[in-house]
Structures are given as C-alpha cells and as structure tokens.
Motif scaffolding. Structure first.
Motif, PDB file in Angstrom:
ATOM      1  N   LEU A 129     -18.511   3.697 -43.092  1.00  0.00           N
ATOM      2  CA  LEU A 129     -17.811   2.582 -43.723  1.00  0.00           C
ATOM      3  C   LEU A 129     -18.740   1.388 -43.928  1.00  0.00           C
ATOM      4  O   LEU A 129     -18.642   0.674 -44.928  1.00  0.00           O
ATOM      5  N   GLY A 130     -19.625   1.155 -42.964  1.00  0.00           N
ATOM      6  CA  GLY A 130     -20.586   0.075 -43.124  1.00  0.00           C
ATOM      7  C   GLY A 130     -21.459   0.284 -44.342  1.00  0.00           C
ATOM      8  O   GLY A 130     -21.748  -0.646 -45.106  1.00  0.00           O
ATOM      9  N   ARG A 131     -21.866   1.531 -44.543  1.00  0.00           N
ATOM     10  CA  ARG A 131     -22.696   1.818 -45.705  1.00  0.00           C
ATOM     11  C   ARG A 131     -21.894   1.681 -47.005  1.00  0.00           C
ATOM     12  O   ARG A 131     -22.352   1.069 -47.967  1.00  0.00           O
ATOM     13  N   LEU A 132     -20.701   2.241 -47.027  1.00  0.00           N
ATOM     14  CA  LEU A 132     -19.881   2.160 -48.237  1.00  0.00           C
ATOM     15  C   LEU A 132     -19.548   0.716 -48.608  1.00  0.00           C
ATOM     16  O   LEU A 132     -19.472   0.370 -49.785  1.00  0.00           O
ATOM     17  N   THR A 155     -14.878  -2.343 -56.203  1.00  0.00           N
ATOM     18  CA  THR A 155     -13.450  -2.659 -56.271  1.00  0.00           C
ATOM     19  C   THR A 155     -12.723  -1.869 -55.194  1.00  0.00           C
ATOM     20  O   THR A 155     -13.300  -0.978 -54.567  1.00  0.00           O
ATOM     21  N   SER A 156     -11.435  -2.152 -55.013  1.00  0.00           N
ATOM     22  CA  SER A 156     -10.687  -1.449 -53.964  1.00  0.00           C
ATOM     23  C   SER A 156     -10.288  -0.044 -54.382  1.00  0.00           C
ATOM     24  O   SER A 156      -9.983   0.792 -53.531  1.00  0.00           O
ATOM     25  N   GLY A 157     -10.282   0.252 -55.689  1.00  0.00           N
ATOM     26  CA  GLY A 157      -9.849   1.565 -56.145  1.00  0.00           C
ATOM     27  C   GLY A 157     -10.975   2.473 -56.560  1.00  0.00           C
ATOM     28  O   GLY A 157     -10.726   3.523 -57.167  1.00  0.00           O
ATOM     29  N   GLU A 158     -12.210   2.131 -56.206  1.00  0.00           N
ATOM     30  CA  GLU A 158     -13.343   2.871 -56.753  1.00  0.00           C
ATOM     31  C   GLU A 158     -13.448   4.306 -56.263  1.00  0.00           C
ATOM     32  O   GLU A 158     -13.966   5.165 -56.970  1.00  0.00           O
ATOM     33  N   ILE A 159     -12.958   4.611 -55.075  1.00  0.00           N
ATOM     34  CA  ILE A 159     -13.114   5.976 -54.589  1.00  0.00           C
ATOM     35  C   ILE A 159     -12.041   6.910 -55.144  1.00  0.00           C
ATOM     36  O   ILE A 159     -12.071   8.113 -54.885  1.00  0.00           O
ATOM     37  N   ARG A 166     -21.656   7.685 -60.989  1.00  0.00           N
ATOM     38  CA  ARG A 166     -20.883   8.786 -60.413  1.00  0.00           C
ATOM     39  C   ARG A 166     -21.727  10.044 -60.313  1.00  0.00           C
ATOM     40  O   ARG A 166     -21.674  10.771 -59.321  1.00  0.00           O
ATOM     41  N   ALA A 167     -22.486  10.338 -61.370  1.00  0.00           N
ATOM     42  CA  ALA A 167     -23.278  11.570 -61.385  1.00  0.00           C
ATOM     43  C   ALA A 167     -24.336  11.580 -60.292  1.00  0.00           C
ATOM     44  O   ALA A 167     -24.675  12.640 -59.754  1.00  0.00           O
ATOM     45  N   SER A 168     -24.852  10.401 -59.956  1.00  0.00           N
ATOM     46  CA  SER A 168     -25.900  10.330 -58.927  1.00  0.00           C
ATOM     47  C   SER A 168     -25.335  10.152 -57.532  1.00  0.00           C
ATOM     48  O   SER A 168     -26.096  10.093 -56.558  1.00  0.00           O
ATOM     49  N   GLY A 169     -24.005  10.071 -57.418  1.00  0.00           N
ATOM     50  CA  GLY A 169     -23.393   9.972 -56.095  1.00  0.00           C
ATOM     51  C   GLY A 169     -22.940   8.570 -55.758  1.00  0.00           C
ATOM     52  O   GLY A 169     -23.497   7.925 -54.866  1.00  0.00           O
ATOM     53  N   GLY A 170     -21.920   8.075 -56.474  1.00  0.00           N
ATOM     54  CA  GLY A 170     -21.354   6.774 -56.164  1.00  0.00           C
ATOM     55  C   GLY A 170     -20.438   6.854 -54.962  1.00  0.00           C
ATOM     56  O   GLY A 170     -20.317   7.892 -54.315  1.00  0.00           O
ATOM     57  N   ALA A 185     -17.209   7.106 -54.550  1.00  0.00           N
ATOM     58  CA  ALA A 185     -16.180   8.156 -54.574  1.00  0.00           C
ATOM     59  C   ALA A 185     -16.788   9.506 -54.254  1.00  0.00           C
ATOM     60  O   ALA A 185     -16.236  10.295 -53.465  1.00  0.00           O
ATOM     61  N   GLU A 186     -17.923   9.793 -54.866  1.00  0.00           N
ATOM     62  CA  GLU A 186     -18.578  11.084 -54.633  1.00  0.00           C
ATOM     63  C   GLU A 186     -19.045  11.197 -53.186  1.00  0.00           C
ATOM     64  O   GLU A 186     -18.919  12.255 -52.555  1.00  0.00           O
ATOM     65  N   GLN A 187     -19.571  10.106 -52.638  1.00  0.00           N
ATOM     66  CA  GLN A 187     -19.990  10.113 -51.239  1.00  0.00           C
ATOM     67  C   GLN A 187     -18.808  10.381 -50.316  1.00  0.00           C
ATOM     68  O   GLN A 187     -18.887  11.189 -49.386  1.00  0.00           O
ATOM     69  N   THR A 188     -17.703   9.685 -50.596  1.00  0.00           N
ATOM     70  CA  THR A 188     -16.539   9.786 -49.720  1.00  0.00           C
ATOM     71  C   THR A 188     -16.042  11.215 -49.612  1.00  0.00           C
ATOM     72  O   THR A 188     -15.867  11.752 -48.513  1.00  0.00           O
ATOM     73  N   PHE A 189     -15.798  11.855 -50.740  1.00  0.00           N
ATOM     74  CA  PHE A 189     -15.183  13.171 -50.692  1.00  0.00           C
ATOM     75  C   PHE A 189     -16.184  14.275 -50.362  1.00  0.00           C
ATOM     76  O   PHE A 189     -15.798  15.325 -49.847  1.00  0.00           O
ATOM     77  N   ALA A 190     -17.452  14.041 -50.626  1.00  0.00           N
ATOM     78  CA  ALA A 190     -18.452  15.017 -50.198  1.00  0.00           C
ATOM     79  C   ALA A 190     -18.550  15.046 -48.679  1.00  0.00           C
ATOM     80  O   ALA A 190     -18.645  16.114 -48.070  1.00  0.00           O
TER      81      ALA A 190
END
Length: 455
Positions: A186-189, A195-199, A356-360, A362-367
């Motif tokens: 969470l510290g990293r994210l 924004t609050s809805g980015e993931i 997103r393609a490089s791992g934003g 949202a991508e980090q969270t669900f990965a």
C-alpha cells in the motif's frame, strides 16, 4: 509490475541476496534491525530511546482483528511515506473541486448515468492509505484467511499435532506477516495512484471524487501538457468511474465476488504433499522440526503452493472481463466528453494505455492479489464495444447494458466485440416489432422465449 505481494509471498531468507539488497526502509520499515544490534544500532542511549518499540511490538502481537494485522499494515505504509507525503494545499483542493465540477458538466452530455460525486476531495498519500484501508480489508481478508486455512489443513497429521498448541501464536504471526507485506504494498501504491478509482474498484467512500495532487503533479511533470489539462483529464476519469459505481449498485459486489470466488477455491492437495514429504524425508534422512534449514527446504520445494482449479480460472475470467468493461466504458465516455474541448486528450489517453500496459496500479494490484495478468487486448475490445454501442445505438442503449449483469458482454463476446454490438441491433428491432404488435387491437403478443412477453 510491482514486486511487492499482498501478504502471500515468503520473505527472502537468502543471506547473499539480503546482503546485496541492503536494509533500507522497504526491508526494515520500523528499524528493528538497528534496535536488535544491526548495523547503525547506535549508542546505548540511542537504543534506550527506541525502547517504546517493544511496547508497540507487544500490541501488534496481541492483534485479534482478523487474518491481516491492519494496524501494522497502516503503520508500515505510513512509515514508508513519512518523508514523502505532502499535505494538500487549499489551492490544490480548490483546483480539484473545479476540475471535478467541470468534468461532471461535460459527462452530463455523453452518458445517461447522473453524477456520482457529491464531495470533491484532494488526498495526500497518507490520507489515501488511511481512507482506503476499509476497502482493502474487504477485498484482502477473505484471501488471506483462505491461504492460512489451506496451508494449515494441508499439514500432515503429525505436523498438525505438533503445531496445535502454537496455533494462536502462529495465527498472530501470520497476521503480522500479512500486515507487513500489505503495508509495504500500500505504501508503494500510494505513491503511484492518481485517483480513487484507478485500480478498477472504488476505494473511496461512495460519492467521494478523489485526486491525489502530489501524484498528479509528478505524473504531469513527465508529460508535454499543461498541468491543469492533465488534472481535468484525470478528473473526467474519476467522475466517470464514480457515476458507474454509484448508479450500478451491483457492480462493486460483482467485482468483490469474483475475487472471493477465487479465494474460496484456494486449497492444496494434501495427498500430494504427504507423498512429497515422505520422499523428502527419505532423501534427506528425515526432517527435523527443530532444524530451520530443513523446514525452509520443504517450504521452498513448492509442495505447499496452492493449485489453481478450473473454478478459480473461471473466477479470474469473470474478474478480468468486468475490469475490462469498467475501464473500457470509462475510456469511451471520457473520449466522448473531452472531444474537441481538451486538446491533449488523445495524447493523455495514449499515456494511460501505455501506463496500463507497463503495469500501472490496477495491473499491480490484481497481479499481486490474485495472480491476474490483465491483458491489454481485453481493454481495447471492451472500449470497442462501448464506442460502437454509442455510435450505432446511442448513449442510452449503451448505458442500458449496465442495468443488469446478464446484459453485459461476456469474455466470449469480447473476442468478437462488433458481433456483440450487431446482435444488440437485432434485439432492438425485435423489441420494436413486439411493441408494435402489442399495440394492434386483437393481436396476440408473441412469446419469443417461452415467457410472457408482457413481463
């Protein structure tokens, strides 16, 4: 992609890698290494000054609030940001409020869904951590609980009997482990989200439209666009996301259900583990439970890793499809709203696609959360569906698909997005013919699907 797991990884115990990686704040956020005699421990007076940490550690060890120690997660996340989080100024709060208000005015013209923002907020990174913890708890606790339960149930009878008296301590230690790793993630994210809805799942309370000015400023600094233009573009995305989640009440729960369906499938093959342990004991001359190296060798062998089931794979497909549909709809309505009003929209939209393609975030969270690698093609296909629906059938018909989960495109539909849109046109024609027949006196309403069409 983030290399910080949400509590489900095993810490690196390789001394050579530890020596190479150092002991920075990410590896030792509370300074325990120094306190217990590590490098830089300082004088006795300096060590005594750190004694309150023992009381803090005792409090953490008595945690009984669930499978993740959220007190530790909060402290760890904020500790990693102590020197890197800037409070939002009055000017920044005013700028965010103005951007969200203008964004809502533009969105009113391109979507049937009304505004979902009743209060604009400008959060610091620390505020993002503190305010989003309830949402993270709802999402992560079931996963952590299933991981712990699966590992415990898979222990051979002899090992389980030995662990029984220590179950309470082991549970608290598990909570500490999960809490520390979740806090680090969470510290990293918090340093990356805009924004609050980015993931893809809203983390703020309902009705709150949130931008993080410090992160937005850093994001804009790397772009060849004015800062206020970047802010407005992100406000459009946040306001669009809030409209969707506020006025499609089942959507948030569907996303959570997909994650939790994956969690319910977490299990390990006990028979395979027992066979592997027997083989390991034969080759190693037995495993001594008092020998940490032997236990670590067993843990590192892969025997205790959960196997992914077909049900879990289906849950991941549902999750990926829903996330793609949310993101695609946001992309589509923001493009329609920005139009010629925002000169840099095309460049900014492309920047977000590359992010997103490089791992934003949202991508980090669900990965890291469920091992889901979001495919860019799914996002493009979803955006194609929404764009074509608006072009061929209008905004109202496009947004009508959100009225019930069964109306949304499936994963198979996204394979041929234009075919899905064409079928909606055929359905519209059939509904029109049915309505015309129903208005003619003395005619029988056709029963096209075995049900009363008047229902």
């Amino acid at each position: 992609m983030s290399d910080v797991p949400f509590g489900f990884g095993v810490p690196d115990r390789d001394p050579e890698r530890r020596d190479q990686s150092g002991s920075g704040p990410g590896n030792d956020p509370f300074g325990f290494g120094a306190l217990f005699g590590g490098a830089g421990g300082g004088t006795p007076d300096e060590l005594l000054a750190k004694m309150p940490l023992f009381a803090e550690l005792q409090k953490l060890m008595t945690w009984s609030g669930g499978p993740v120690n959220w007190d530790l997660a909060r402290q760890g996340a904020i500790s990693s940001l102590a020197a890197g989080s800037q409070p939002s100024s009055d000017a920044e709060r005013a700028a965010v409020a103005d951007a969200l208000r203008l964004a809502d005015l533009w969105l009113d013209q391109v979507t049937e869904l009304p505004s979902g923002v009743d209060r604009p907020l400008a959060w610091s990174r620390v505020e993002w951590v503190e305010q989003t913890l309830p949402a993270w708890s709802t999402l992560i606790d079931p996963l952590a609980e299933r991981v712990v339960g699966a590992m415990t149930s898979a222990l051979p009878a002899e090992a389980a009997a030995m662990a029984g008296p220590l179950a309470g301590i082991m549970g608290r230690m598990g909570g500490l482990m999960f809490g520390a790793q979740v806090g680090q993630a969470l510290g990293r994210l918090s340093g990356e989200v805009l924004t609050s809805g980015e993931i893809g799942i809203p983390l703020a309370p309902a009705g709150a439209g949130v931008l993080l000015p410090q992160n937005v400023a850093e994001f804009a600094a790397g772009l060849d666009r004015p800062a206020d233009e970047v802010r407005l573009f992100l406000a459009l995305r946040e306001a669009a996301s809030q409209r969707l989640f506020v006025h499609v009440p089942w959507l948030r729960q569907q996303l959570h259900d997909a994650v939790h369906a994956y969690a319910r499938g977490i299990h390990v093959d006990r028979e395979a583990i027992e066979r592997g342990i027997n083989e390991a004991m034969g080759s190693m001359g037995g495993i001594d439970p008092t020998n940490p190296e032997g236990i670590q060798a067993l843990l590192g062998s892969g025997l205790l890793e959960p196997e992914e089931t077909p049900e879990q794979q289906a849950a991941l497909r549902r999750l990926e499809t829903l996330l793609a549909l949310v993101e695609g709809w946001v992309d589509s309505v923001v493009a329609a709203a920005a139009g010629d009003r925002l000169p840099g929209h095309g460049a900014l939209a492309e920047t977000m696609r590359r992010r997103r393609a490089s791992g934003g975030p949202a991508e980090q969270t669900f990965a890291t959360l469920v091992g889901l690698e979001l495919r860019p093609r799914r996002l493009r296909d979803a955006a194609t569906v929404w764009g074509a629906m608006a072009q061929q059938h209008g905004n109202a018909e496009r947004d009508r698909l959100w009225s019930h989960p069964d109306l949304l495109p499936t994963s198979d539909d996204l394979d041929e997005p234009l075919d899905f849109v064409a079928r909606q046109g055929a359905d519209d024609e059939l509904r029109s013919l049915t309505a015309d027949d129903a208005q003619e006196p003395g005619t029988q309403k056709p029963d096209t699907d075995g049900r009363d069409s008047g229902d």
